[in-house]
Scaffold this motif. Structure first.
Motif, short mmCIF file in Angstrom:
data_model
loop_
_atom_site.label_atom_id
_atom_site.label_comp_id
_atom_site.label_asym_id
_atom_site.label_seq_id
_atom_site.Cartn_x
_atom_site.Cartn_y
_atom_site.Cartn_z
N MET A 1 23.63 18.51 -12.91
CA MET A 1 23.91 18.33 -14.19
C MET A 1 25.06 19.18 -14.64
SD MET A 1 20.68 19.56 -17.05
CE MET A 1 20.40 20.91 -16.25
N ASN A 2 25.80 18.64 -15.61
CA ASN A 2 27.21 19.12 -16.07
C ASN A 2 26.96 19.55 -17.55
OD1 ASN A 2 29.93 19.59 -16.41
ND2 ASN A 2 30.17 17.37 -17.04
N ARG A 3 26.95 21.07 -17.61
CA ARG A 3 26.40 21.77 -18.98
C ARG A 3 27.80 22.36 -19.35
NH1 ARG A 3 21.21 25.25 -18.65
NH2 ARG A 3 22.31 26.28 -17.47
N THR A 4 28.65 21.44 -19.87
CA THR A 4 29.55 21.91 -20.58
C THR A 4 29.89 21.41 -21.69
OG1 THR A 4 30.81 19.99 -19.44
CG2 THR A 4 30.86 21.91 -17.96
N ALA A 5 30.88 21.96 -22.36
CA ALA A 5 31.23 21.28 -23.93
C ALA A 5 32.50 21.89 -24.21
CB ALA A 5 30.40 22.27 -24.99
N ALA A 6 33.31 20.90 -24.81
CA ALA A 6 34.58 21.22 -25.35
C ALA A 6 34.58 20.84 -26.86
CB ALA A 6 35.58 20.21 -24.67
N ILE A 7 35.02 21.89 -27.60
CA ILE A 7 35.09 21.84 -29.08
C ILE A 7 36.26 22.09 -29.64
CG2 ILE A 7 33.70 22.71 -31.36
CD1 ILE A 7 31.85 21.28 -29.16
#
Length: 195
Positions: A1-7
């Motif tokens: 599972m890829n639990r990343t974010a780019a904001i």
């Protein structure tokens, strides 16, 4: 599972780009223009074992308020996005963290319902170039943008630096706990069926 974010978020007051990996190794690259705030965000990344890259250009010629509050908004948004549907997460996290004479309790619930409570009191008005009242504004922004219930209790503390650092590190440890997964939780940890 890829639990990343780019904001990314740009206003007339701040221009922020932030990348977060909840399953990182504690690596941080931080540049906000506020030395003590950078130190706090690096501590958050390191002690939560999150990878965090954060670049902020803010109207520091006014004061530090917009830079710190808006960074809280963006970090909270990134936490919410990285958590996704929250399936399998433990949901609750807490930590009682000692920082020299300061002892800070942080407890949180990734419920989707924002609420912020803190009784932390700072004996000075500033730590370096950061107003101590901005600690509250930062965590308030994080809690509401992430949709988390976030509580702090200052069990002891006399030094503003130690109190603030204890809060950031305790928050990191509590968030790491709450965002961790448990194979026994097949869906979401709620009788409602959603968070």
């Amino acid at each position: 599972m890829n639990r990343t974010a780019a904001i990314s978020r740009a206003t007339k007051e701040t221009d922020i780009s932030l990348n977060l990996n909840l399953d990182g190794q504690g690596k941080g690259e931080i540049s906000t223009g506020i030395g003590f705030f950078d130190h706090m965000l690096l501590g958050f990344a390191r002690h939560g074992l999150f990878d965090l890259n954060c670049r902020v250009k803010g109207d520091l010629e006014v004061d530090c308020h917009h830079t710190i509050e808006d960074t809280g908004i963006v970090l909270g948004t990134a936490i919410r996005e990285a958590l996704g549907d929250k399936k399998g997460i433990v949901r609750y996290g807490s930590c009682i963290l000692p920082m020299d004479e300061a002892l800070i309790l942080c407890s949180l619930d990734l419920s989707g319902r924002p609420y912020y409570v803190s009784d932390a009191v700072f004996p000075t008005e500033r730590i370096g170039e950061m107003d101590t009242q901005m600690v509250r504004e930062f965590f308030y922004a994080v809690s509401y943008s992430a949709g988390m219930n976030l509580h702090f209790r200052m069990l002891s503390g006399e030094n503003s630096h130690h109190i603030a650092e204890g809060m950031f590190k305790a928050f990191a440890k509590a968030l790491d706990m709450a965002s961790s997964t448990d194979p026994r939780i097949g869906d979401v940890l709620s009788t409602k069926g959603s968070l």
